[in-house]
Write an enzyme that holds these catalytic residues in place. Structure first.
Site, PDB file in Angstrom:
ATOM      1  N   CYS A  40      17.001 -24.117  43.743  1.00  0.00           N
ATOM      2  CA  CYS A  40      16.681 -24.612  42.392  1.00  0.00           C
ATOM      3  C   CYS A  40      17.876 -24.402  41.465  1.00  0.00           C
ATOM      4  O   CYS A  40      18.374 -23.278  41.326  1.00  0.00           O
ATOM      5  CB  CYS A  40      15.461 -23.872  41.852  1.00  0.00           C
ATOM      6  SG  CYS A  40      15.155 -24.166  40.094  1.00  0.00           S
ATOM      7  N   PHE A  75       3.344  -7.959  18.115  1.00  0.00           N
ATOM      8  CA  PHE A  75       3.537  -8.541  19.454  1.00  0.00           C
ATOM      9  C   PHE A  75       5.021  -8.398  19.818  1.00  0.00           C
ATOM     10  O   PHE A  75       5.685  -9.345  20.225  1.00  0.00           O
ATOM     11  CB  PHE A  75       3.130 -10.021  19.497  1.00  0.00           C
ATOM     12  CG  PHE A  75       1.781 -10.327  18.885  1.00  0.00           C
ATOM     13  CD1 PHE A  75       0.620 -10.232  19.650  1.00  0.00           C
ATOM     14  CD2 PHE A  75       1.662 -10.715  17.557  1.00  0.00           C
ATOM     15  CE1 PHE A  75      -0.623 -10.520  19.086  1.00  0.00           C
ATOM     16  CE2 PHE A  75       0.426 -11.001  16.988  1.00  0.00           C
ATOM     17  CZ  PHE A  75      -0.723 -10.900  17.756  1.00  0.00           C
ATOM     18  N   CYS A 128       9.757 -31.136  44.226  1.00  0.00           N
ATOM     19  CA  CYS A 128       9.393 -30.294  43.081  1.00  0.00           C
ATOM     20  C   CYS A 128       9.392 -31.151  41.822  1.00  0.00           C
ATOM     21  O   CYS A 128      10.318 -31.932  41.610  1.00  0.00           O
ATOM     22  CB  CYS A 128      10.377 -29.137  42.924  1.00  0.00           C
ATOM     23  SG  CYS A 128      10.017 -28.081  41.496  1.00  0.00           S
ATOM     24  N   CYS A 145      19.278 -32.460  40.696  1.00  0.00           N
ATOM     25  CA  CYS A 145      18.462 -31.541  41.489  1.00  0.00           C
ATOM     26  C   CYS A 145      17.988 -32.250  42.746  1.00  0.00           C
ATOM     27  O   CYS A 145      17.208 -33.210  42.674  1.00  0.00           O
ATOM     28  CB  CYS A 145      17.272 -31.039  40.680  1.00  0.00           C
ATOM     29  SG  CYS A 145      16.160 -30.000  41.644  1.00  0.00           S
ATOM     30  N   CYS A 190       5.977 -19.739  20.951  1.00  0.00           N
ATOM     31  CA  CYS A 190       6.303 -20.505  22.162  1.00  0.00           C
ATOM     32  C   CYS A 190       5.296 -21.645  22.333  1.00  0.00           C
ATOM     33  O   CYS A 190       5.289 -22.328  23.351  1.00  0.00           O
ATOM     34  CB  CYS A 190       6.312 -19.597  23.390  1.00  0.00           C
ATOM     35  SG  CYS A 190       4.736 -18.766  23.677  1.00  0.00           S
ATOM     36  N   CYS A 221      10.359 -29.624  36.542  1.00  0.00           N
ATOM     37  CA  CYS A 221      11.189 -30.107  35.424  1.00  0.00           C
ATOM     38  C   CYS A 221      10.877 -31.585  35.189  1.00  0.00           C
ATOM     39  O   CYS A 221      11.590 -32.468  35.664  1.00  0.00           O
ATOM     40  CB  CYS A 221      12.668 -29.910  35.740  1.00  0.00           C
ATOM     41  SG  CYS A 221      13.151 -28.182  35.863  1.00  0.00           S
ATOM     42  N   GLU A 273       2.926  -3.448  20.174  1.00  0.00           N
ATOM     43  CA  GLU A 273       2.838  -4.237  21.413  1.00  0.00           C
ATOM     44  C   GLU A 273       1.824  -3.558  22.326  1.00  0.00           C
ATOM     45  O   GLU A 273       1.831  -2.343  22.463  1.00  0.00           O
ATOM     46  CB  GLU A 273       4.225  -4.300  22.067  1.00  0.00           C
ATOM     47  CG  GLU A 273       4.261  -4.715  23.515  1.00  0.00           C
ATOM     48  CD  GLU A 273       3.794  -6.143  23.742  1.00  0.00           C
ATOM     49  OE1 GLU A 273       2.991  -6.343  24.666  1.00  0.00           O
ATOM     50  OE2 GLU A 273       4.227  -7.044  22.995  1.00  0.00           O
TER      51      GLU A 273
END
Length: 375
Positions: free
Chosen positions: A87, A241, A11, A3, A334, A14, A262
């Site tokens: 990107c 959800f 940036c 990158c 997550c 990441c 939801e």
């Protein structure tokens, strides 16, 4: 992944980019095992990963610079703008869209919003692509409706340049805060949803509905949940959800009763559309608060699947599930930290199976699927 933006120090999103993917997966697996160290896990499934670049189906671009020379990307903490059109997380198909948008912003007179001065109109460009047919959804996030007529007038030029734009909207976000979108959505096209397809399951993406940003890994996540559910003696399940219904639509069979809940009505509209296409008549999707819905019920199905936001499902829902004791809970998370905290609040359940999904390469984040069985 190479990158140029990272190499030039422009940036740092990441943070793990210099580590090979196998090393990243090892570190994530170690983190997950550490978080679940207090719980016996019967089966650790091999982690699932996808492409290391070009995998994102969505770009969220802060618009800065001038109307003649707009920049699409982000603002550093000190307010310095950075253009991120190159990107490598974005697929090659995004480049021509970004290239056409810059002159379009000038044509339509969409002055980029200046955070320091609190002036200007165009705050964000949000672009989403369907993997199934390459169709795209483009959203202009504006401070007000002041430039709406100008935008409409200039739009045919953009549509001629980019016929892949199937859904185009304006979102009005009037507040001087780093909030991505407001409540008002104005459709500039007849089509209002983007068609997507994972594992032969039709899914729909509407402007204000959450959709996973890594389709290659998300489709494997949904397929895995389906495989796990098919192995269980389940005739009735809840999908809490549920978003656009990805899990429920994959797991449901014609003779299964399923309720998907939801809070976002846009997402529920997508889920209902998919269920109708599949001819699944015993699926019911409702726009309600998942915790309030569940805790108001006097009985539970054999399986409760939860896919909460980063904060987890929380103590009230954990207490309810502990008391009502469904035979199986599938937890998709997550944020493994809040998942581990929630599992502590679910005494009487053992962890049958855990699998890590590398939804966010080059970062410390990952998705995890866990099967809990009542002891």
């Amino acid at each position: 992944m190479q990158c140029a933006l990272y190499d030039a120090g422009r940036c740092r999103s990441c943070q793990w980019i210099t580590q090979p993917i196998p090393e990243q997966l090892s570190a994530k697996t170690a983190d997950l095992k550490n978080l679940l160290a207090d719980f016996p896990v019967e089966e650790w499934c091999a982690p699932v990963s996808g492409p290391e670049q070009g995998f994102r189906n969505k770009a969220k671009m802060v618009v800065s610079g001038s109307v003649e020379k707009p920049l699409l990307g982000m603002l550093h903490r000190d307010g310095t703008p950075e253009d991120l059109c190159d990107c490598p997380l974005y697929p090659a198909s995004f480049a021509p869209v970004f290239a056409a948008l810059k002159p379009f912003i000038a044509r339509a007179g969409l002055t980029p919003y200046n955070v320091a001065r609190k002036r200007g109109e165009l705050k964000y460009i949000l672009l989403t692509e369907s993997q199934s047919d390459g169709g795209m959804m483009l959203r202009f996030v504006l401070r007000s409706e002041t430039k709406l007529a100008q935008l409409r007038k200039a739009l045919p030029w953009l549509q001629e340049q980019l016929p892949q734009l199937k859904v185009i909207t304006v979102n009005i976000q009037p507040v001087h805060m780093a909030i991505m979108e407001g409540e008002t959505e104005i459709y500039l096209t007849e089509q209002q949803a983007l068609a997507e397809r994972f594992n032969d399951v039709p899914l729909w993406i509407r402007p204000q509905s959450f959709f996973q940003t890594n389709p290659a890994v998300a489709s494997q996540l949904y397929a895995t949940a389906r495989d796990w559910v098919r192995q269980l003696p389940v005739k009735h399940m809840w999908d809490l959800f549920c978003g656009v219904g990805g899990f429920g639509l994959h797991c449901a069979t014609p003779d299964m009763q399923l309720t998907g809940i939801e809070i976002a009505s846009e997402a529920i509209a997508c889920a209902k559309q998919s269920a109708a296409e599949l001819g699944l008549t015993r699926l019911q999707f409702q726009a309600l608060d998942s915790t309030q819905f569940a805790t108001a019920q006097g009985e539970v199905p054999e399986l409760v699947l939860v896919n909460p936001p980063r904060r987890g499902i929380g103590k009230p829902l954990c207490d309810y599930l502990s008391t009502m004791a469904p035979r199986f809970i599938i937890y998709s998370s997550c944020n493994a930290q809040t998942m581990a905290k929630d599992i502590r609040e679910l005494p009487g359940y053992r962890i049958e199976r855990v699998q890590l999904f590398d939804m966010f390469p080059h970062t410390a984040h990952y998705e995890v699927l866990t099967l809990l069985v009542k002891q």
